[in-house]
Every structure is written in C-alpha cells, then in structure tokens.
Design an enzyme around this catalytic site. Structure first.
Site, PDB file in Angstrom:
ATOM      1  N   MET A  52     -15.269  -8.397  18.314  1.00  0.00           N
ATOM      2  CA  MET A  52     -14.732  -7.178  17.693  1.00  0.00           C
ATOM      3  C   MET A  52     -15.522  -5.955  18.171  1.00  0.00           C
ATOM      4  SD  MET A  52     -13.367  -8.223  13.959  1.00  0.00           S
ATOM      5  CE  MET A  52     -14.899  -8.091  13.078  1.00  0.00           C
ATOM      6  N   GLY A  53     -16.305  -6.121  19.234  1.00  0.00           N
ATOM      7  CA  GLY A  53     -16.982  -4.968  19.839  1.00  0.00           C
ATOM      8  C   GLY A  53     -18.240  -4.535  19.124  1.00  0.00           C
ATOM      9  N   HIS A 104     -23.775 -10.704  21.271  1.00  0.00           N
ATOM     10  CA  HIS A 104     -22.562 -10.689  22.101  1.00  0.00           C
ATOM     11  C   HIS A 104     -22.922 -10.853  23.584  1.00  0.00           C
ATOM     12  CE1 HIS A 104     -21.101  -7.996  18.660  1.00  0.00           C
ATOM     13  NE2 HIS A 104     -20.202  -8.965  18.670  1.00  0.00           N
ATOM     14  N   GLN A 109      -7.939 -10.110   9.721  1.00  0.00           N
ATOM     15  CA  GLN A 109      -9.039 -10.871   9.135  1.00  0.00           C
ATOM     16  C   GLN A 109      -9.853 -10.064   8.136  1.00  0.00           C
ATOM     17  OE1 GLN A 109     -10.735 -11.596  13.152  1.00  0.00           O
ATOM     18  NE2 GLN A 109     -12.715 -11.329  12.186  1.00  0.00           N
TER      19      GLN A 109
HETATM   20  P1  AMP Z   1     -17.933 -10.382  16.258  1.00  0.00           P
HETATM   21  O1  AMP Z   1     -17.809  -9.256  17.229  1.00  0.00           O
HETATM   22  O2  AMP Z   1     -18.908 -10.132  15.156  1.00  0.00           O
HETATM   23  O3  AMP Z   1     -16.599 -10.909  15.793  1.00  0.00           O
HETATM   24  O4  AMP Z   1     -18.599 -11.578  17.077  1.00  0.00           O
HETATM   25  C1  AMP Z   1     -18.056 -12.047  18.282  1.00  0.00           C
HETATM   26  C2  AMP Z   1     -18.698 -13.361  18.655  1.00  0.00           C
HETATM   27  O5  AMP Z   1     -20.102 -13.165  18.770  1.00  0.00           O
HETATM   28  C3  AMP Z   1     -18.493 -14.445  17.602  1.00  0.00           C
HETATM   29  O6  AMP Z   1     -18.321 -15.703  18.260  1.00  0.00           O
HETATM   30  C4  AMP Z   1     -19.786 -14.417  16.827  1.00  0.00           C
HETATM   31  O7  AMP Z   1     -20.108 -15.647  16.221  1.00  0.00           O
HETATM   32  C5  AMP Z   1     -20.766 -14.100  17.939  1.00  0.00           C
HETATM   33  N1  AMP Z   1     -21.974 -13.499  17.382  1.00  0.00           N
HETATM   34  C6  AMP Z   1     -22.077 -12.401  16.604  1.00  0.00           C
HETATM   35  N2  AMP Z   1     -23.354 -12.192  16.242  1.00  0.00           N
HETATM   36  C7  AMP Z   1     -24.078 -13.192  16.802  1.00  0.00           C
HETATM   37  C8  AMP Z   1     -25.453 -13.548  16.801  1.00  0.00           C
HETATM   38  N3  AMP Z   1     -26.356 -12.839  16.151  1.00  0.00           N
HETATM   39  N4  AMP Z   1     -25.822 -14.645  17.487  1.00  0.00           N
HETATM   40  C9  AMP Z   1     -24.917 -15.398  18.144  1.00  0.00           C
HETATM   41  N5  AMP Z   1     -23.608 -15.119  18.189  1.00  0.00           N
HETATM   42  C10 AMP Z   1     -23.190 -14.038  17.534  1.00  0.00           C
END
Ligand code: AMP
Length: 258
Positions: free
Chosen positions: A7-8, A14, A38
C-alpha cells in the site's frame, strides 16, 4: 517474475521484500494500491500516508522493474460484486475487530495475482494472519503462484516497521515499544521453561498496560497454521498482538519455540 503487493509509503520492510524478490526472480513488479476494500468505515483510508514520488524512487533504487499503481475505479468498477472470503482463518485475531478486512485483502491479492501472473509473491510475516489467509486462498483456488514469507523487519530499537508508525508522536513512539518488549518477555519465559498460555498472556498484557496511552485489542496464542487458540505452548506457537497506541493500531507477533 515476482510480485510484491503493497500500500506504499515504503520503509525498509517493503524494500527488503523487494530485494528478496529481485534475488529470486528476473523481474520484480511492486503493486502500490491503498485498497479501500480492506478498510472499515471508521478506519484511516483517507489519512493513510502516501508519497508517490519518494516510493517511485525507492522502488527503482531497489531493483523494481515495474511499479503498478492502479486506480480504485479500475479495480472496483461500477457493479463490482465478486468477493473472496477465506472463512475460518479470517475470523479471529484482526478479523474480530476488522470484520471485512480479510475479504478486502483476499480479493485484491487474487485480482493482483490474476492481473500480474507472477511466479512468486512475497508477503511479510508482520501481517501473519494475512499471510496465512493468502496461503489458504492460493491453495483452495489452485492459483499457480509460490507464496514466500519474509521475516519482520524492525527499527534498531525493535519496533516493527510500519507505514502507520508515522502517526505516532514522541510519547506514543515510546509506548509503541511495549509490543516488541512484551514479545521478548514471552520468548524469555518460554526459553526458561514456561508452557502455560494464560501465564504468558498475562505477563504480556501487564507489560503493555504499564505503558501510557495503550489499549490492547488482542493478545493471542495460537497454532501458526490453523490460527486456532492454544492454552499450552507446545512446538511452535504464534503469539500475536494488536494494540492501540493513542489513535494508532499496531500489530506485531513472534513464533514461540518450545
Ligand atoms: P503494506 O504496505 O503495509 O500493506 O505492506 C506490504 C507488504 O509488506 C506486506 O506483505 C507486509 O506484510 C509487508 N511488511 C510491512 N511491514 C513489514 C515489516 N516491518 N517487516 C516485514 N514485512 C513487512
């Protein structure tokens, strides 16, 4: 080709997923889509942090070949009415306080997998329930993709990286450390022989509650595959937390090993 759905508002978590994707595939596609489906009606969809220019630069610097940023009106055109529900796994933990969240996650991830057709897709273990929901969906729907889990990436002081950490003021940032500290306390208890779920949960809750401005959504011990609750720590057990720190809801987890 590898897909990293996001989601950027990229942070090192990321970027780490992107680099691992690059080490496993010839091309990396990153999707950047703040998925309205979501978010619940009173959640932070409209305030969710965004910085497209910075994200585009970071993606390029980390070897990404394509940044896919669809419009919500193309993903959910008028008369859209097809949803994917992964039933049992979506219900507890975050699903209890965010009832439609995983329906939104499963549907967008299925759509991204169909649009991009990657050989593999990488997800962070920080969103452990999401990872299990997606694994189940891919198996149940025979989607030809290899799902890869990536460990949680943390700040130097242990806080799990999250785009939402940007919401925290200085005092909340201190209280946010209660999550990782509580997980470490639980790991120590188990290393010293504790096997009692209720005891571990009580210690975790007490630690978090000793910090100002925290409100526990859940502290949950469960089987990492089925996400069914455990009263005893046997083999590998997931300890997962969701805590409000001020107006920000944070999650974190660890796998306790007997
Ligand atoms: P999001 O942008 O928050 O939807 O995250 C995108 C992807 O990055 C998802 O697969 C999350 O689980 C992963 N992600 C976000 N934060 C972390 C983190 N601190 N460590 C590992 N993966 C992460």
């Amino acid at each position: 080709m590898a897909l990293v759905p996001t989601m950027g508002f990229f942070h090192e978590g990321h970027l780490s997923l992107m680099r691992v994707a690059g080490s496993k595939a010839d091309r990396v596609v990153v999707s950047l889509f703040v998925n309205p489906a979501q978010f619940g009606p009173n959640e932070d969809l409209n305030h969710y942090p965004r910085n497209f220019e910075q994200d585009a630069k970071l993606a390029e610097d980390n070897g990404v070949s394509c940044l896919f940023c669809p419009d919500a009106k193309d993903i959910y055109p008028p008369r859209f009415q097809t949803w994917i529900r992964v039933e049992g796994l979506s219900q507890g933990l975050c699903g209890a306080s965010r009832p439609e969240h995983f329906r939104g996650v499963a549907t967008i991830v299925a759509k991204l997998l169909i649009i991009v057709q990657p050989d593999l897709a990488i997800f962070g273990q920080k969103d452990f329930q999401q990872l299990q929901v997606i694994r189940r969906m891919v198996r149940d729907l025979n989607i030809p993709v290899n799902i890869i889990a990536h460990p949680i990436v943390r700040e130097p002081d242990g806080l799990a990286m999250s785009s939402r950490n940007t919401y925290l003021n200085a005092q909340e940032r201190e209280s946010a450390l209660s999550l990782v500290q509580a997980l470490r306390l639980a790991e120590k208890m188990v290393a010293h022989g504790s096997r009692s779920g209720p005891e571990v949960i009580q210690t975790v809750r007490k630690h978090i509650q000793s910090f100002g401005n925290t409100k526990i959504d859940y502290v949950f011990l469960c089987d990492p595959e089925s996400l069914k609750p455990c009263r005893e720590i046997v083999g590998e057990t997931l300890l997962a937390l969701a805590v409000w720190v001020g107006k920000t809801r944070l999650i974190d987890n660890t796998l306790l090993k007997q």
